[in-house]
Every structure is written in structure tokens, then in C-alpha cells.
Design an enzyme around this catalytic site. Structure first.
Site, PDB file in Angstrom:
ATOM      1  N   GLN A 132     -52.485 -26.709  31.903  1.00 41.57           N
ATOM      2  CA  GLN A 132     -53.425 -25.596  31.700  1.00 41.57           C
ATOM      3  C   GLN A 132     -52.887 -24.580  30.695  1.00 41.57           C
ATOM      4  O   GLN A 132     -53.578 -24.202  29.752  1.00 41.57           O
ATOM      5  CB  GLN A 132     -53.663 -24.879  33.047  1.00 41.57           C
ATOM      6  CG  GLN A 132     -54.635 -23.716  32.940  1.00 41.57           C
ATOM      7  CD  GLN A 132     -54.638 -22.799  34.153  1.00 41.57           C
ATOM      8  OE1 GLN A 132     -53.713 -22.823  34.982  1.00 41.57           O
ATOM      9  NE2 GLN A 132     -55.668 -21.994  34.269  1.00 41.57           N
TER      10      GLN A 132
ATOM     11  N   ASP B 116     -45.478 -34.326  26.261  1.00 39.93           N
ATOM     12  CA  ASP B 116     -45.869 -34.456  27.675  1.00 39.93           C
ATOM     13  C   ASP B 116     -45.738 -35.938  28.062  1.00 39.93           C
ATOM     14  O   ASP B 116     -45.434 -36.791  27.226  1.00 39.93           O
ATOM     15  CB  ASP B 116     -47.314 -33.956  27.892  1.00 39.93           C
ATOM     16  CG  ASP B 116     -47.501 -33.383  29.305  1.00 39.93           C
ATOM     17  OD1 ASP B 116     -48.142 -32.332  29.442  1.00 39.93           O
ATOM     18  OD2 ASP B 116     -46.956 -33.995  30.259  1.00 39.93           O
TER      19      ASP B 116
ATOM     20  N   ILE C 291     -39.426 -35.186  31.066  1.00 37.27           N
ATOM     21  CA  ILE C 291     -38.279 -34.275  31.008  1.00 37.27           C
ATOM     22  C   ILE C 291     -37.178 -34.705  31.985  1.00 37.27           C
ATOM     23  O   ILE C 291     -36.039 -34.283  31.885  1.00 37.27           O
ATOM     24  CB  ILE C 291     -38.700 -32.807  31.231  1.00 37.27           C
ATOM     25  CG1 ILE C 291     -37.542 -31.857  30.904  1.00 37.27           C
ATOM     26  CG2 ILE C 291     -39.242 -32.601  32.637  1.00 37.27           C
ATOM     27  CD1 ILE C 291     -36.925 -32.041  29.515  1.00 37.27           C
TER      28      ILE C 291
ATOM     29  N   TYR D 129     -42.542 -25.230  45.843  1.00 38.01           N
ATOM     30  CA  TYR D 129     -42.777 -24.677  44.498  1.00 38.01           C
ATOM     31  C   TYR D 129     -42.100 -23.311  44.365  1.00 38.01           C
ATOM     32  O   TYR D 129     -41.344 -23.073  43.427  1.00 38.01           O
ATOM     33  CB  TYR D 129     -44.277 -24.554  44.289  1.00 38.01           C
ATOM     34  CG  TYR D 129     -44.723 -23.857  43.039  1.00 38.01           C
ATOM     35  CD1 TYR D 129     -45.361 -22.619  43.109  1.00 38.01           C
ATOM     36  CD2 TYR D 129     -44.556 -24.436  41.791  1.00 38.01           C
ATOM     37  CE1 TYR D 129     -45.808 -21.979  41.969  1.00 38.01           C
ATOM     38  CE2 TYR D 129     -45.012 -23.807  40.638  1.00 38.01           C
ATOM     39  CZ  TYR D 129     -45.636 -22.578  40.738  1.00 38.01           C
ATOM     40  OH  TYR D 129     -46.092 -21.940  39.612  1.00 38.01           O
TER      41      TYR D 129
ATOM     42  N   LYS E  33     -38.914 -22.157  42.090  1.00 39.58           N
ATOM     43  CA  LYS E  33     -39.049 -21.089  41.088  1.00 39.58           C
ATOM     44  C   LYS E  33     -37.966 -20.025  41.301  1.00 39.58           C
ATOM     45  O   LYS E  33     -37.331 -19.561  40.355  1.00 39.58           O
ATOM     46  CB  LYS E  33     -40.446 -20.465  41.147  1.00 39.58           C
ATOM     47  CG  LYS E  33     -41.553 -21.359  40.598  1.00 39.58           C
ATOM     48  CD  LYS E  33     -41.290 -21.737  39.142  1.00 39.58           C
ATOM     49  CE  LYS E  33     -42.341 -22.647  38.565  1.00 39.58           C
ATOM     50  NZ  LYS E  33     -42.025 -23.071  37.177  1.00 39.58           N
TER      51      LYS E  33
HETATM   52  C1  VAH Z   1     -50.278 -22.061  41.602  1.00 40.83           C
HETATM   53  N1  VAH Z   1     -51.400 -21.374  39.557  1.00 40.83           N
HETATM   54  O1  VAH Z   1     -51.320 -21.764  42.185  1.00 40.83           O
HETATM   55  C2  VAH Z   1     -50.094 -21.514  40.190  1.00 40.83           C
HETATM   56  C3  VAH Z   1     -49.439 -20.151  40.218  1.00 40.83           C
HETATM   57  C4  VAH Z   1     -49.356 -17.898  41.331  1.00 40.83           C
HETATM   58  C5  VAH Z   1     -50.022 -19.240  41.272  1.00 40.83           C
HETATM   59  O2  VAH Z   1     -48.066 -20.262  40.350  1.00 40.83           O
HETATM   60  O3  VAH Z   1     -49.419 -22.743  42.094  1.00 40.83           O
END
Ligand code: VAH
Length: 317
Positions: free
Chosen positions: A14, A36, A55, A145, A149
Site C-alpha cells: 500500500q 518486491d 528480503i 506485529y 515493531k
Molecule cells: C495495521 N495498517 O493495521 C497497519 C498499521 C497502525 C496500523 O500498522 O496493521
């Protein structure tokens, strides 16, 4: 912008799709290498060099760095929150090993001068104040996730402090745009709602009414990304990642903004597992550090974004 060579990893996502277009407008088509797992059919990828790149294949990645000698690398390849919860082990591998391959190449190969790598408001967790979430504070992410991060932020900061690897990073809110589709996020409803409004005049939302989340319109996301990447190194005082905010709203608020243009648009609710993810995230972000350090300021609010989204999407329906 000088003789920079730019490599974008995860170009067909995106953000990547629009970032490649913006970078090629600044540096010239031939100076921006898109890459990609496979090339999407978006015409932007016909305008300049494209490399197939996983990657996680460090050898192939380093061969591409040797071939093009990129001075700036934008590393966007990752699994987002909702998808990552379906395959947590692979998500950790891709999000962390992918970042290590980029950081180590920047440290070892003497070519890459600057790295951009996105963090997310997902790096915060349920014990962080949800309103005016501070730049520094408790961070206890509950999704793979978000954990990846937060970990990535700390490693980027470590590589800067120990080896001078010049990585810049932003904690993106949910990103909304009309040129490319989101993939696997918890905020994706805020993109599909516009398409549904024009196609069927009704949207079934997977989050509950009143679930306020931080969001950012894509032109502002691109501005912030390019501004921090182009900022003089001494202005980038935070080397983990900067809070970034554009607007905050719940599903009923974006529905009301759409109804100003399409009065008979209706929103319904069918809440799923993404509700828990959303409830662990901040609602309103304090991005004063980004404003003070490198002059960040968003241009779009909900009404201005809604008008622009609908005006640009209506030609495709
Ligand atoms: C998600 N669009 O929904 C991403 C983003 C804050 C949301 O990190 O995982």
C-alpha cells in the site's frame, strides 16, 4: 536531490506503490529501484528498474546492493497486524530478519548512507495512555506485529548508537489512500469504506462503533516519510521511531463524513478478531517531537481526506 540512488524493498504494498511514484518524481525513474517478491500490475513499476527480491534471501539482497549501489534504502516489507496474528512465527522472521539484513548491509557494505524503516502505533500496548499517547512511555504491545515493531525500533537505535547506521523511522497510524490497496491491517476498513460507499452505499465494519484509532492520509504519510528521510542527520534526534499523527476517528465518524457527500450511505457492524487488536492501540497520538525536531505538520483532516478520496475514486465506479 543530488546523485542519490534509491532502493525500495516491499514496493508493491500500500505505501510502497505510492512511495516509488513519489521518489521517481524527485530522483528520476532510473534512480529508484523498486523491488518486491513479484511485480504488481501497477503501471508505476513499468517506469523504472524493478528487481524481484525476497528480503529473507540475504545473498540476493546484497547482490542487488552491489549491482545498484543504493545510497538510500526504504525497507517496507513486513506482515501487518491482522495477517501476522494468523502466522506469528513467519511474521516474526520476516519482520525481524528482513530488518537485520538491511541494517547489516548498511553497516558492512559501505554503500547505504540512510535507511528508512516504518514502525507503527502498534508498538504501543494496552497500558499506554490511549489519549495523547506520549513519544516515550510504557510500550507493551500484545500483537506479534507490534512486538516486532518495538523490537525493530530498539535495534535500529542500537545500530545507530553502536555503528552509526543512519536509520530514520516513523510510527505510522493507519494509512488511507486511493491509489493502492492496504494489505492485512486492522485499519484497512478505513480504505474499503470509501470503495463500498461508491459501489453499494453500505459498509459492514469489522470494528465496533466508537473504536477510535489514529489515521493518516497517504499524501501526508508520503510527506512525513520524505521529510524525515531528507532531514539533516542532526535534526533526527530520536533514533528508535517518531510518533506521527494526522487525525483520529471511529467508524461512525468516517461514515458521517461520507454521508455529507452520499446522504444515503449506511454503515453496519460485524465485529471480528481485529477488535481486540484495535483496543490494544492508542486512540490519539502526541506527535510533538516530530513537529519540533524536523517540522512535521499534517495537511489533511477527516473532511478534507473524505472529499479527496471520493473525488478520486468515483471515476473508478
Ligand atoms: C495495521 N495498517 O493495521 C497497519 C498499521 C497502525 C496500523 O500498522 O496493521
Amino acid at each position: 536531490m543530488g546523485t542519490e540512488k534509491i532502493l525500495v524493498i516491499g514496493s508493491c504494498g500500500q505505501l510502497g506503490t505510492e512511495l516509488v511514484e513519489a521518489l521517481r518524481g524527485i530522483y528520476g525513474d532510473s534512480n529508484v529501484i523498486a523491488s518486491d517478491l513479484k511485480k504488481s500490475d501497477n503501471p508505476v513499476f513499468e517506469a523504472g528498474p524493478f528487481e524481484t527480491l525476497d528480503i529473507l534471501d540475504e545473498k540476493s539482497f546484497r547482490e542487488i546492493v552491489e549491482k545498484y549501489k543504493p545510497t538510500h534504502v526504504y525497507h517496507l516489507a513486513a506482515l501487518l497486524s491482522a495477517t501476522a496474528e494468523k502466522m506469528p512465527e513467519f511474521a516474526w522472521k520476516l519482520n525481524m530478519d528482513g530488518l537485520f539484513h538491511v541494517l547489516n548491509a548498511a553497516r558492512d557494505m559501505g554503500v547505504i548512507k540512510r535507511v528508512y524503516w516504518p514502525s507503527s502505533i502498534a508498538a504501543f500496548g494496552p497500558n499506554t495512555p490511549r489519549y495523547n499517547t506520549p513519544q516515550f512511555g510504557s510500550m507493551d504491545p500484545t500483537t506479534v506485529y507490534g512486538i516486532s515493531k518495538l523490537s525493530g525500533e530498539l535495534y535500529a537505535q542500537y545500530y545507530y548508537n553502536r555503528w552509526g547506521v543512519d536509520t530514520r523511522s516513523l510510527r505510522y497510524p493507519g494509512l488511507i489512500g486511493y491509489k493502492s490497496a492496504p494489505g492485512g491491517g486492522t485499519t484497512d476498513y478505513a480504505v474499503s469504506i470509501y470503495h463500498d460507499a461508491l459501489q453499494t452505499k453500505t459498509h459492514e465494519c469489522f470494528l465496533k462503533e466508537g473504536t477510535v484509532l489514529p489515521m493518516l492520509y497517504m499524501p501526508d504519510a508520503l510527506k512525513a516519510t520524505l521529510d524525515i528521510m531528507h532531514a539533516p542527520s542532526e535534526q533526527v534526534k530520536i533514533r528508535s521511531s517518531y510518533n506521527l499523527a494526522g487525525m483520529s476517528f471511529g467508524p461512525e465518524e468516517i461514515a458521517a463524513a461520507i454521508q455529507n457527500h452520499i446522504p444515503d450511505f449506511k454503515i453496519t457492524y460485524n465485529v471480528d478478531y481485529r477488535q481486540q487488536i484495535a483496543e490494544s492501540w492508542p486512540a490519539v497520538i502526541d506527535d510533538s517531537s516530530a513537529r519540533e525536531d524536523w517540522g512535521w505538520k499534517p495537511d489533511y483532516d477527516l473532511d478534507k481526506m473524505t472529499a479527496d478520496m471520493l473525488a478520486n475514486l468515483k471515476n473508478s465506479y
